[in-house]
Enzyme design. Structure first.
Site, PDB file in Angstrom:
ATOM      1  CG  HIS A 108       7.430 -24.291 -35.050  1.00  0.00           C
ATOM      2  ND1 HIS A 108       6.250 -24.298 -34.331  1.00  0.00           N
ATOM      3  CD2 HIS A 108       8.397 -23.917 -34.178  1.00  0.00           C
ATOM      4  CE1 HIS A 108       6.508 -23.953 -33.083  1.00  0.00           C
ATOM      5  NE2 HIS A 108       7.797 -23.710 -32.969  1.00  0.00           N
ATOM      6  CG  ASP A 144       5.718 -27.684 -33.324  1.00  0.00           C
ATOM      7  OD1 ASP A 144       5.134 -27.783 -34.413  1.00  0.00           O
ATOM      8  OD2 ASP A 144       5.325 -26.924 -32.420  1.00  0.00           O
TER       9      ASP A 144
HETATM   10  C1  GRF Z   1       2.824 -19.029 -39.039  1.00  0.00           C
HETATM   11  O1  GRF Z   1       3.615 -18.243 -38.215  1.00  0.00           O
HETATM   12  C2  GRF Z   1       3.306 -20.457 -39.004  1.00  0.00           C
HETATM   13  O2  GRF Z   1       4.668 -20.577 -38.744  1.00  0.00           O
HETATM   14  C3  GRF Z   1       2.537 -21.044 -37.847  1.00  0.00           C
HETATM   15  O3  GRF Z   1       1.284 -20.415 -37.897  1.00  0.00           O
HETATM   16  C4  GRF Z   1       1.397 -19.159 -38.548  1.00  0.00           C
HETATM   17  C5  GRF Z   1       0.414 -19.173 -39.678  1.00  0.00           C
HETATM   18  O4  GRF Z   1       0.321 -17.932 -40.318  1.00  0.00           O
HETATM   19  N1  GRF Z   1       2.486 -22.476 -37.931  1.00  0.00           N
HETATM   20  P1  GRF Z   1      -0.533 -17.809 -41.654  1.00  0.00           P
HETATM   21  O5  GRF Z   1      -1.941 -18.290 -41.314  1.00  0.00           O
HETATM   22  O6  GRF Z   1       0.117 -18.654 -42.692  1.00  0.00           O
HETATM   23  O7  GRF Z   1      -0.522 -16.351 -41.990  1.00  0.00           O
END
Ligand code: GRF
Length: 216
Positions: A108, A144
């Protein structure tokens, strides 16, 4: 050598965390990538690495419930040791979470318990906080709210924008997520009820890497 843990990664979009998890396999192996969006660009990282992909579109099913059921049954059939959510934009079904409690982790983009949910970078910029970061946590039935495993933080600069923060935080995510999965896969971290338990080795490594761990 111990057998690598079998990990399934769930994505809905870009997949940069998936890519970092694939790149740092060793103590774990990504055995499949599952998506609720067949158009998710990140699926290509799995295809390039010869990893099985399973992607079902909502339109193929009569209801949201049936869509989720198909995705989660596909995951369970693969008998994973660990399930890593990486930008998965769908609330898990309560049954799936209960059945797999202690096996599902999420990354997160905020220092939980502050800023659960969406738009974390904007909300942090609107606050008086001096730090921002990311958290890896076990998944429970809430959004979360599961037990926090480890966090990585950075200072906020006066010049920061949503874009600059997104870039800084993503870089931290790509370091901490594979590290946490490797530690769980190697039994250096586990969950006891809602308490996250670390081996001395994992504690020392986390400190050396600058990660924050929950109080013992
Ligand atoms: C990340 O910022 C993660 O923390 C959140 O969604 C985003 C996903 O990014 N849960 P990616 O698809 O891994 O580039």
């Amino acid at each position: 050598m111990e057998t690598p843990a079998r990990v399934i990664v769930f994505i809905s979009g870009r997949g940069s965390n998936l890519k970092s998890l694939i790149d740092q396999q060793g103590r774990y192996t990504v055995v499949a990538v599952i998506s609720n969006k067949p158009s998710a660009p990140g699926l290509q990282f799995a295809i390039d690495a010869d990893i099985e992909t399973i992607a079902y579109d909502r339109s193929e099913f009569p209801s949201v419930v049936a869509h989720k059921k198909a995705l989660f049954e596909a995951a369970n059939r693969l008998k994973p040791d660990l399930i890593a959510l990486a930008g998965y934009m769908q609330i898990l079904s309560a049954d799936f979470v209960t059945e797999n409690y202690g096996k599902i982790v999420n990354i997160h983009p905020a220092l939980l318990p502050s800023y659960p949910g969406l738009d974390t970078h904007r909300r942090v910029l609107e606050s008086d906080d001096s730090q921002h970061g990311c958290s890896v946590h076990y998944v429970d039935a809430g959004v979360d709210t599961g037990p926090i495993i480890a966090q990585a933080a950075c200072d906020l600069a006066a010049s920061d924008t949503e874009e600059s923060l997104a870039a800084k935080i993503l870089k931290l995510e790509h370091q901490i997520y594979p590290w946490v999965l490797s530690q769980i896969a190697g039994s250096e971290i586990h969950l006891d009820g809602r308490r996250v338990v670390f081996s001395d080795k994992a504690c020392k490594e986390a400190r050396a890497l600058g990660f924050l761990l929950p109080p013992a």
